[in-house]
Scaffold this motif. Structure first.
Motif: not given
Lengths: 574, 187
Positions: A17-20, A23-27, A40-53
Motif C-alpha cells: 500500500c505504501l508503495i502504491r 512512498v519512497e522513504v520512511v523514517f 517484510a521490509l526485506t522484500r521491499y527494500q528496492d522500492k522503499v528506503r527505511h531511515v533508522l532514527t
C-alpha cells in the motif's frame, strides 16, 4: 503487478500500500510489535528506503520536514507503547502546522488489547487531540483501505497528521490482497472548493474600494501552491503583502510589495500597515495570537476578508466581514480577474515611511567585538545567495532567521510555528534532505534546541544527509531569557544552559565541526562546510544578552512594539 | 443560553470518544448527550445540548463537529421548530400513608407509574408532556431514592426527512469533490 490477488500477510500488504501511495522513504524505529512489518521490509527494500532514527520523535519531525519540503506525505513508524507515545510531540507539531504526515504504530495483538499487556498504550486515544484522524486496524480486511484513506485524509483539505495503529496479529494475518481502486468515499469528509458568486462579488467590491489594503499570507498559501496567484493579486491591485511566520516565502523577500513578517517579532512596517489598513485580505492563515497581539485593538479600521479551507478558523480569533470557506487556489482564480488596477498613492507613501524605521539596518551596522545572531544569519543568507532551504528551530534563532534570512521562494523556510517545538530543526532538516537535492539545506538552531534532539546527529551521519548545522550559541535559553529580561526584572532563572563542546561532539559523531566567533570568519567557514558533501556542524558563539526586536509583548496592541533601545543612535552611523 | 444540536455520525468504534474529546479540548460544555441508531443503517444520531452563550463560539461548536471525519451532518436546531423530549425515571420512598397522595401528584403532573414496590414507586416523566424539574421539586420532600435522565432528543417539525441539508452549517453532499482533490491538491 503480478502480486495482485495473491494471499499476503498484513505486513506485506502494508508495504504494498505504501508503495502504491508513492512512498519512497520512511523514517522509523523498530520494536517488538512492528517486527513482522520490519521483517517484510526485506522484500521491499528496492522500492522503499527505511531511515533508522535515534528517537521516534525524530522520526516524526523527519517525516514532517520531508512533507513540508516536498509537498508529499511523510511517513514515520514506531512500535507500540513508548515508541508510539514518543511520537506525540511530532504529531502535535504537524497538527498545528497542517503538515501531511502518516504515523504508523505497532500495537499489541487484538486478543490482549485492553489488558495492559507489555508495551501497550491506547495510542489512538492518546493522540485524539493531535491527529486529523486515526485508525486502529482490527481486521486484516480493513488494512489496505485504512492506509489508503489515511494518506488521502493527510494530504487533502487542510492537511494534517493521521495515525494508523496496527496490532501485531493483523501484521501476521493473511488475506487475499486486492488493492482498492474505487473512489474513496468518506461520507463526512468533503473539503470545500469554491466561493459562492455572492462571496466573490462582495470580495471584489471590498478590494476595489479599499484605499489601504493589505494581504495577509499564511501557510495556506504555500500548502495550496498559490504564491504566484497571491503575487498576481498583489501586483494587480497594488496591495502590499504581510506574511505570517509560516507564510514566509509566499512572496519574494525583495519584492516591492513585500512588507515582511508581521506579529510579535514582525517588521515594524508590517505591523503598522496591518494596524492602519482599511482592508485585510487574509489568505490561508488563522489569526494566531502571535500575529494579532491584543484582539480588541487589532486592525481597528479595517474590513476583513478571510479565506480558509478550514471553517473552524473563520471568526475564531478575529471577527471578519467576509468569511470564505473554500480552497484558496480556487478562490483566487475566481477573484483575480475582477481586481482593478489601483495606485494607492497615499498608502504606498505611508508604507515607505514606515520602512525607513526598520530595526534591520541598525543591528547589522552595530560595531561590536562579539558576534550578533542577526549578523550570523545575514552572512548565511549572503553565503548561500538566499537560495538555501533553512530549517530553523524555536526561539530567538527562529525569529532572527525569519527577520534576517530573505526567502524568495515557497518551501525554503521550514520551522515549527504553531506548536513551537524545540528540537524540531535537526530531524526536520534530515527529512528535508530526502526531498531537496538541488539546494543547500541549513539548520539554524540554538544551543538549547540542538540538545533536545542531538542524538539525530548520528542519523545525519549515517544517512550522509547534506545538511549544514548552524548552532547559534548564546549560552542561554535565549527567548525565555529575553522574557525574563523584559517582564521579570532580569531574573534569569534556569535559563543559562550548559553545553558540551559542540566541535568535539561533531568530531565524536565523525562529522566536521567548526567554531566561529568573528564576523570575518563566517563566510570562509561556510565555504569549508559547503565544500563537504554531508553533514557539517558550525557553532557560532554570539552575544549572550542579545534580544530580538521589535517585540510586541504578549497581549499588547500590535503597533506598540518594543524597539531596540539603541536604534536611533546606531541608525545615524549608517 | 442552551443550544440543541443534532449530529449524524458514522457508527464506528471510537466516534463518540472523538466527539466528547472535542468538547473537552475546545472547552465547550455538554449539558446532555443522547445517542442511538437512526433510520439509516450504519449511522448514529446524536442530540447534544450545549451551554454556550457566545453565538460565534456556538457556530464554532458546529464547525468543529463537522471537521471530524466521521461526522456526516450537523444542525443547530435551537431556533428551528422542533419536538424535544427527555425522559426521567424517579424512584420514590413510599409508605401506606402517602401512597395515594403520590398517585394523585403523578396524575396531576402527567407522570406514569411504571413500577410499584412495597416501600417504593417508580415514576416516569417526559419533558414536553410533563415538566421534569417541577415534578422533581414537588416530589423531593417525599424522599427520592434515585433519579435517571435520558438526555434530550430532538426532531425537527415539518415534512422533511432527516437529511439535514438546510442546517445552519452543512457539509454539502457533492461526493465527487473529495476524489477530485486526490490528484490536484498537492503543493
Amino acid at each position: 503487478m503480478g502480486k495482485e490477488n495473491k494471499e499476503m500477510t498484513g505486513a506485506e500488504i502494508f508495504w504494498e500500500c505504501l508503495i502504491r501511495e508513492g512512498v519512497e522513504v520512511v523514517f522509523g524505529y523498530p520494536g517488538g510489535y512492528t517486527l513482522p512489518i520490519y521483517d517484510a521490509l526485506t522484500r521491499y527494500q528496492d522500492k522503499v528506503r527505511h531511515v533508522l532514527t535515534r528517537h521516534e520523535q525524530g522520526a516524526t519531525h523527519m517525516a514532517d520536514g520531508f512533507a513540508r519540503a516536498s509537498g508529499k506525505v511523510g511517513v514515520a513508524m514506531a512500535t507500540s507503547g513508548p515508541g508510539a507515545t514518543n511520537m506525540i510531540t511530532g504529531l502535535a507539531t504537524a497538527m498545528m502546522d497542517s503538515s501531511p504526515i502518516v504515523c504508523v504504530t505497532g500495537q499489541v495483538p487484538t486478543s490482549v488489547i485492553g489488558t495492559d499487556a507489555f508495551q501497550e498504550t491506547d495510542i489512538t486515544g492518546a493522540t485524539l487531540p493531535v491527529t486529523k484522524h486515526s485508525y486502529l486496524v482490527s481486521d486484516i480486511r480493513d488494512l489496505a483501505s485504512s492506509i489508503r484513506e489515511a494518506f488521502f485524509i493527510a494530504r487533502t483539505g487542510r492537511p494534517g497528521p493521521v495515525l494508523i495503529d496496527i496490532p501485531k496479529d493483523i501484521q501476521n494475518a493473511k488475506t487475499e490482497f486486492v488493492y482498492p481502486t474505487n473512489p474513496i468515499i468518506l461520507p463526512g469528509y468533503h473539503p470545500p472548493r469554491r466561493a459562492t458568486g455572492e462571496q466573490v462579488s462582495k470580495a471584489l467590491e471590498l478590494i476595489n474600494e479599499a484605499k489601504r489594503p493589505v494581504i495577509l499570507a499564511g501557510h495556506g498559501v504555500l500548502i495550496s501552491g498559490t504564491s504566484n496567484q497571491v503575487r498576481e493579486l498583489a501586483e494587480k491591485g497594488n496591495i502590499p503583502v504581510a506574511t505570517t511566520l509560516l507564510g514566509i516565502g509566499s512572496i519574494p523577500d525583495q519584492h516591492p510589495l513585500n512588507l515582511g513578517m508581521m506579529g510579535m517579532h514582525g517588521k515594524a512596517q508590517a505591523n503598522h500597515a496591518v494596524q492602519n489598513a482599511d482592508l485585510l485580505i487574509a489568505c490561508g492563515m488563522r489569526f494566531d495570537d502571535r500575529v494579532i497581539g491584543k484582539v480588541s485593538t487589532y486592525s481597528p479600521k479595517s474590513k476583513k476578508i478571510h479565506i480558509d479551507i478550514d471553517a473552524v478558523e473563520l471568526n475564531k480569533n478575529i471577527k471578519v466581514d467576509l468569511a470564505i470557506n473554500a480552497d484558496l487556489a480556487v478562490v483566487l482564480r475566481q477573484i483575480i480577474p475582477g481586481v482593478k488596477a489601483r495606485k494607492h498613492a497615499y498608502w504606498t507613501r505611508k508604507i515607505k515611511e514606515w520602512e525607513k524605521d526598520a530595526d534591520r539596518r541598525d543591528i547589522l551596522n552595530k560595531k561590536t567585538d562579539v558576534l550578533i545572531g542577526a549578523q550570523v544569519i545575514n552572512k548565511i543568507w549572503e553565503g548561500t545567495k538566499g537560495k538555501a532551504v533553512v530549517v530553523s528551530d524555536v526561539g530567538q534563532n527562529q525569529m532572527i532567521e525569519a527577520q534576517y534570512y530573505g526567502h524568495d521562494e515557497p518551501h525554503t523556510h521550514i520551522t515549527s510555528g504553531g506548536l513551537g517545538t524545540m528540537g524540531f530543526s535537526l530531524p526536520a532538516a534530515i527529512g528535508t534532505s530526502f526531498a531537496v537535492k538541488d539546494r543547500e539545506i541549513w539548520v539554524v538552531v540554538g544551543d538549547g534546541g540542538i540538545q533536545m534532539t542531538i542524538s539525530e546527529l548520528a542519523t545525519a551521519v549515517q544517512e550522509n544527509a547534506n545538511i549544514k548545522i548552524a548552532i547559534i550559541n548564546n549560552g542561554y535559553l535565549g527567548m525565555v531569557r529575553q522574557w525574563q529580561q523584559l517582564f521579570y526584572n532580569a531574573r534569569y532563572v534556569e535559563t543559562p544552559i550548559y553545553s558540551p563542546d559542540f566541535v568535539k561532539v561533531a568530531e565524536a559523531y565523525r562529522m566536521p565541526g567548526y567554531r566561529v566567533d568573528k564576523v570575518e570568519d563566517i563566510i570562509p567557514t561556510m565555504r569549508k562546510a559547503q565544500a563537504h558533501q554531508g553533514p557539517v556542524l558550525i557553532e557560532f558563539v554570539v552575544e549572550k544578552h542579545d534580544t530580538v526586536y521589535p517585540m510586541v509583548p504578549a497581549g499588547e496592541p500590535l503597533h506598540e512594539m518594543v524597539r531596540r533601545p539603541h536604534a536611533q543612535s546606531d541608525a545615524k552611523d549608517n | 443560553m442552551q443550544h440543541t444540536i443534532i449530529a449524524l455520525v458514522e457508527d464506528k468504534p471510537g466516534v463518540l470518544n472523538r466527539i466528547v474529546s472535542l468538547f473537552r479540548r475546545r472547552n465547550y460544555n455538554i449539558k446532555s448527550l443522547a445517542v442511538g441508531p437512526c433510520e439509516t443503517p450504519g449511522v448514529s444520531r446524536l442530540t447534544i445540548v450545549t451551554d454556550e452563550n457566545d453565538s460565534i463560539r456556538q457556530n464554532l461548536v458546529c464547525n468543529n463537529l463537522l471537521k471530524l471525519i466521521n461526522v456526516i451532518e450537523v444542525e443547530d436546531v435551537t431556533n428551528v421548530p422542533t419536538v424535544i423530549r427527555e425522559n426521567v425515571l424517579i424512584k420514590l420512598q413510599v409508605n401506606a400513608a402517602n401512597r395515594e397522595e403520590l398517585k394523585n401528584i403523578a396524575r396531576e403532573r402527567n407522570a406514569r407509574i411504571v413500577d410499584e414496590g412495597e416501600r417504593s414507586m417508580i415514576l416516569e416523566v417526559t419533558e414536553g408532556v410533563g415538566k421534569i424539574q417541577a415534578t422533581i421539586d414537588i416530589l423531593r420532600p417525599y424522599g427520592i431514592l434515585e433519579i435517571v435522565r435520558s438526555g434530550k432528543i430532538a426532531i425537527t417539525r415539518g415534512d422533511n426527512g432527516s437529511e439535514i441539508k438546510n442546517g445552519v452549517v452543512g457539509k454539502g453532499t457533492d461526493s465527487s469533490r473529495a476524489t477530485e482533490q486526490v490528484n490536484n491538491y498537492l503543493y
